[in-house]
Design an enzyme around this catalytic site. Structure first.
Site, mmCIF file in Angstrom:
data_model
loop_
_atom_site.group_PDB
_atom_site.id
_atom_site.type_symbol
_atom_site.label_atom_id
_atom_site.label_comp_id
_atom_site.label_asym_id
_atom_site.label_seq_id
_atom_site.Cartn_x
_atom_site.Cartn_y
_atom_site.Cartn_z
ATOM 1 N N TYR A 144 -0.709 32.194 18.631
ATOM 2 C CA TYR A 144 -0.449 33.615 19.283
ATOM 3 C C TYR A 144 -1.142 34.744 18.593
ATOM 4 C CZ TYR A 144 1.576 37.969 21.245
ATOM 5 O OH TYR A 144 1.732 39.341 21.786
HETATM 6 N N1 LIG Z 1 6.856 42.473 25.199
HETATM 7 C C1 LIG Z 1 6.391 42.947 23.775
HETATM 8 O O1 LIG Z 1 7.643 42.809 22.980
HETATM 9 C C2 LIG Z 1 5.091 42.512 23.257
HETATM 10 C C3 LIG Z 1 4.788 42.735 21.769
HETATM 11 C C4 LIG Z 1 3.583 42.794 21.391
HETATM 12 C C5 LIG Z 1 2.763 42.734 22.058
HETATM 13 N N2 LIG Z 1 2.715 42.549 23.650
HETATM 14 C C6 LIG Z 1 1.463 42.114 24.612
HETATM 15 O O2 LIG Z 1 1.688 43.070 25.582
HETATM 16 C C7 LIG Z 1 1.099 42.475 26.910
HETATM 17 C C8 LIG Z 1 1.932 42.498 27.699
HETATM 18 O O3 LIG Z 1 3.438 41.898 27.336
HETATM 19 P P1 LIG Z 1 4.537 41.567 28.466
HETATM 20 O O4 LIG Z 1 5.824 41.383 27.322
HETATM 21 O O5 LIG Z 1 4.676 42.454 29.490
HETATM 22 O O6 LIG Z 1 4.192 40.153 28.873
HETATM 23 P P2 LIG Z 1 4.385 39.554 30.435
HETATM 24 O O7 LIG Z 1 4.392 38.046 30.413
HETATM 25 O O8 LIG Z 1 5.480 40.121 30.942
HETATM 26 O O9 LIG Z 1 3.198 40.256 31.216
HETATM 27 C C9 LIG Z 1 1.833 39.631 31.219
HETATM 28 C C10 LIG Z 1 1.382 39.620 32.679
HETATM 29 O O10 LIG Z 1 0.006 39.106 32.264
HETATM 30 C C11 LIG Z 1 -0.509 38.391 33.405
HETATM 31 N N3 LIG Z 1 -1.416 37.476 33.152
HETATM 32 C C12 LIG Z 1 -1.596 36.569 32.278
HETATM 33 N N4 LIG Z 1 -2.710 35.854 32.412
HETATM 34 C C13 LIG Z 1 -3.466 36.620 33.397
HETATM 35 C C14 LIG Z 1 -4.844 36.281 33.727
HETATM 36 N N5 LIG Z 1 -5.378 35.079 33.238
HETATM 37 N N6 LIG Z 1 -5.017 36.901 34.842
HETATM 38 C C15 LIG Z 1 -4.257 37.961 35.321
HETATM 39 N N7 LIG Z 1 -3.142 38.256 34.773
HETATM 40 C C16 LIG Z 1 -2.710 37.410 34.008
HETATM 41 C C17 LIG Z 1 0.997 37.510 33.739
HETATM 42 O O11 LIG Z 1 0.955 37.085 35.150
HETATM 43 C C18 LIG Z 1 1.970 38.525 33.464
HETATM 44 O O12 LIG Z 1 2.594 39.244 34.594
HETATM 45 C C19 LIG Z 1 0.741 41.267 26.289
HETATM 46 O O13 LIG Z 1 -0.531 41.218 26.009
HETATM 47 C C20 LIG Z 1 1.381 40.879 24.977
HETATM 48 O O14 LIG Z 1 0.961 39.986 24.056
HETATM 49 C C21 LIG Z 1 4.165 42.347 23.923
#
Ligand SMILES: NC(=O)c1ccc[n+]([C@@H]2O[C@H](COP(=O)([O-])OP(=O)(O)OC[C@H]3O[C@@H](n4cnc5c(N)ncnc54)[C@H](O)[C@@H]3O)[C@@H](O)[C@H]2O)c1
Length: 315
Positions: A144
């Site tokens: 990741y």
């Molecule tokens: N939540 C955290 O603590 C955190 C920390 C660091 C980074 N991030 C990053 O922030 C972003 C959002 O994280 P999150 O926690 O909301 O995750 P999440 O899984 O809740 O949301 C991600 C969304 O992306 C969509 N998705 C995935 N692949 C897709 C595709 N091919 N086409 C269209 N949609 C697609 C999913 O359906 C999902 O609804 C991500 O990039 C994650 O890596 C999150």
């Protein structure tokens, strides 16, 4: 402004859509909820967006992305999050939904050049015992994290090619709608069920836990700011807190320290994340104002509300 939010059905994305709509922007919410790490959670959030934004089901790794580039700004939050789930069979979907999806989105934006905000992660730093600054060396320790390093490289190349891209490195986000695979979500659900809390490792790991309202605030500020292309910003609360201390806080909110069930530590999981958010303070005027006790109370209230709604829905 007309703003596209990818990953709009996700934890962060659904909050960002809410805040943008509240601020009066025209929002196009884009997601492929079936692609989510937690499809049921994303479907629930997706349904909740119906009265806030136009919704477009679109797979960023496959579909034509031209409709997404016709905007003033694109907030790119779609992806496959999580260190633990990126090993083994999780490698391919992580590569596809993080790296391939981002490459395709940046390519689609190359001609019209909307401002693009790209989600990265504190995991690019690996484990460090000091506050991490954006120019510190990167040390990814999981598929990741390596994928997010690649995402940042793609953003840097697009910036050199003239795209106004900003990269936000989010640090362990929590709050209402937190993903079901994340620690506080699993802890609170276990506590409300009367089960021991499933803790990976010995609980001594510490994190710059950051409340989702602060993350949304930073993201909206970045989407409105005229920053040099390729700017990278930490988005994290500077005080790291151990998992044990967070469980103690949760115990105070629940009226008694819950029992804990230790689980094997997760490969590639940082022993500590520690944000230096000075650059975001200087460039965006942003600081993370929500303390952990207040933020955990907010998340606990959301879990309780969800249970009431589920009971009413089932009746
Ligand atoms: N939540 C955290 O603590 C955190 C920390 C660091 C980074 N991030 C990053 O922030 C972003 C959002 O994280 P999150 O926690 O909301 O995750 P999440 O899984 O809740 O949301 C991600 C969304 O992306 C969509 N998705 C995935 N692949 C897709 C595709 N091919 N086409 C269209 N949609 C697609 C999913 O359906 C999902 O609804 C991500 O990039 C994650 O890596 C999150």
């Amino acid at each position: 402004m007309r703003i596209v939010v990818t990953g709009a059905a996700g934890f962060l994305g659904s909050h960002v859509v809410d805040a943008l709509a509240e601020a009066g922007h025209e929002v196009l919410a884009a997601d492929a909820p079936a692609r989510a790490l937690n499809p049921a959670a994303s479907r629930r959030n997706w349904a909740g967006l119906a009265d806030r934004a136009a919704r477009l089901e679109i797979d960023l790794a496959v579909d034509d992305l031209a409709p997404l580039a016709a905007a003033d700004a694109v907030v790119h939050l779609a992806g496959r999050p999580g260190v633990r789930t990126s090993w083994g069979a999780g490698r391919a979907p992580a590569e596809r939904d993080n790296v391939v999806a981002t490459r395709r989105l940046l390519q689609a934006c190359a001609a019209r050049r909307p401002r693009v905000i790209v989600a990265s992660s504190s995991s690019v730093y690996g484990s460090r015992d000091l506050p991490t600054r954006e120019d510190d060396p990167l040390s990814p320790a999981s598929p990741y994290a390596a994928g997010k390093v690649e995402v940042e490289r793609l953003a840097a190349v697009a910036a050199r090619d003239g795209l106004p891209v900003t990269v936000l490195r989010y640090f362990s986000v929590y709050g209402p709608r937190q993903r079901p695979d994340m620690a506080f979500h699993r802890f609170i659900e276990a506590a409300l069920d009367g089960r021991p809390l499933p803790v990976f490792g010995d609980g001594r790991r510490s994190r710059s836990f950051t409340h989702v309202a602060d993350v949304v605030d930073a993201t909206l500020r970045a989407a409105a700011a005229d920053l040099p292309g390729g700017t990278v910003l930490n988005v994290g609360r500077p005080e790291p807190v151990t998992v044990r201390a967070a469980i103690d806080l949760l115990g105070e909110l629940l009226g008694g320290r819950p029992a804990v069930r230790g689980q094997e530590p997760v490969a590639g999981d940082a022993t500590r994340t520690w944000a230096d958010s000075g650059r975001a303070a200087r460039l965006l005027g942003w600081t993370a104002g929500t303390g952990l006790a207040e933020g955990l109370a907010d998340q606990l209230a959301w879990h309780r509300g969800l249970r009431v709604r589920d009971r009413v829905g089932a009746a």
